[in-house]
Design an enzyme around this catalytic site. Structure first.
Site: not given
Ligand code: PGA
Length: 231
Positions: A8, A86, A155
């Protein structure tokens, strides 16, 4: 098993190099993926089961898109693995399914490995597994799930960076549903830790993990790889 680290907005050039050099000196069988920030990409001399990838890109080779990174810039570092979809990009940076699909198609045309992330927010999780799966299948709208270089990461949004991992049963339920339609490797991500990785990797249909916070310390990440190797 695939063990992936998403840096990240953490690490700089020097600490990324130290991290990758350290991992490179370890001997392991697991497939390792490391996603540093763009500014830390470099010509790393990697052992064959390690790949360094990009956390994001703009779906062009090059052009006039101020502040963006295209593939000409990634090609310079032989990047052939990318993260797409993401939850931080979907929910914080406002990426739509349409823009995600454009990235997907572009990376696919470049024959890149794609780690494609899906996952439900808390309010959907509260409605139960049917709502969760219908939310997740929408995130596959216009996505070619038969692409042979695809890896899917489940996720749950509420588990990312919160320290609250999904339960083993919840992970299994989602991965089983995904597996019924999707034949590529399936990862779990969301507060995976050294203490929890073994049980997660032991879930049927779990082919690896995508780790943020707990992977930024190279010793922890290396320990996770070791646990995966010893399964
Ligand atoms: P986390 O992040 O391990 O810090 O929850 C996972 C991810 O965002 O991929």
């Amino acid at each position: 098993m695939i063990i992936a680290s998403n840096f990240k907005t953490n690490h700089n050039r020097a600490t990324t190099k130290e991290f990758i050099d350290f991992i490179n000196t370890q001997h392991f069988f697991s497939e390792v993926r490391i996603f540093p920030p763009f500014t830390a990409l470099d010509d790393f001399d990697l052992t064959p089961n390690i790949k360094v990838g990009a956390q994001n890109f703009f779906p062009v080779q090059k052009g006039s898109f101020t502040g963006e990174i295209g593939f000409e810039q990634l090609d310079e570092f032989d990047i052939d693995t990318v993260l797409i979809g993401h939850s931080e990009r979907r929910h914080i940076l406002g990426e739509t399914q349409k823009s995600i699909c454009q990235k997907y198609d572009f990376a696919k045309a470049k024959e890149c490995e794609i780690v494609y992330c899906v996952g439900e927010p808390q309010e959907i999780r509260k409605q139960g597994i049917e709502a969760v799966m219908s939310y997740i299948w929408e995130q596959f709208d216009s996505i070619d799930i038969n692409y042979e270089e695809l890896i899917v990461a489940y996720e749950p949004v509420w588990a990312i960076g919160t320290g609250l991992s999904a339960s083993l049963d919840d992970i299994k339920e989602v991965l089983d549903s995904l597996r019924a339609k999707i034949k590529v490797p399936l990862l779990y991500g969301g507060s995976v830790k050294v203490e929890t990785i073994k049980d997660i990797l032991n879930i049927e249909n779990c082919d690896g993990v995508l780790v943020g916070t707990a992977s930024w310390d190279v010793k922890n990440f290396s320990k996770m790889i070791e646990i995966s190797d010893n399964l």
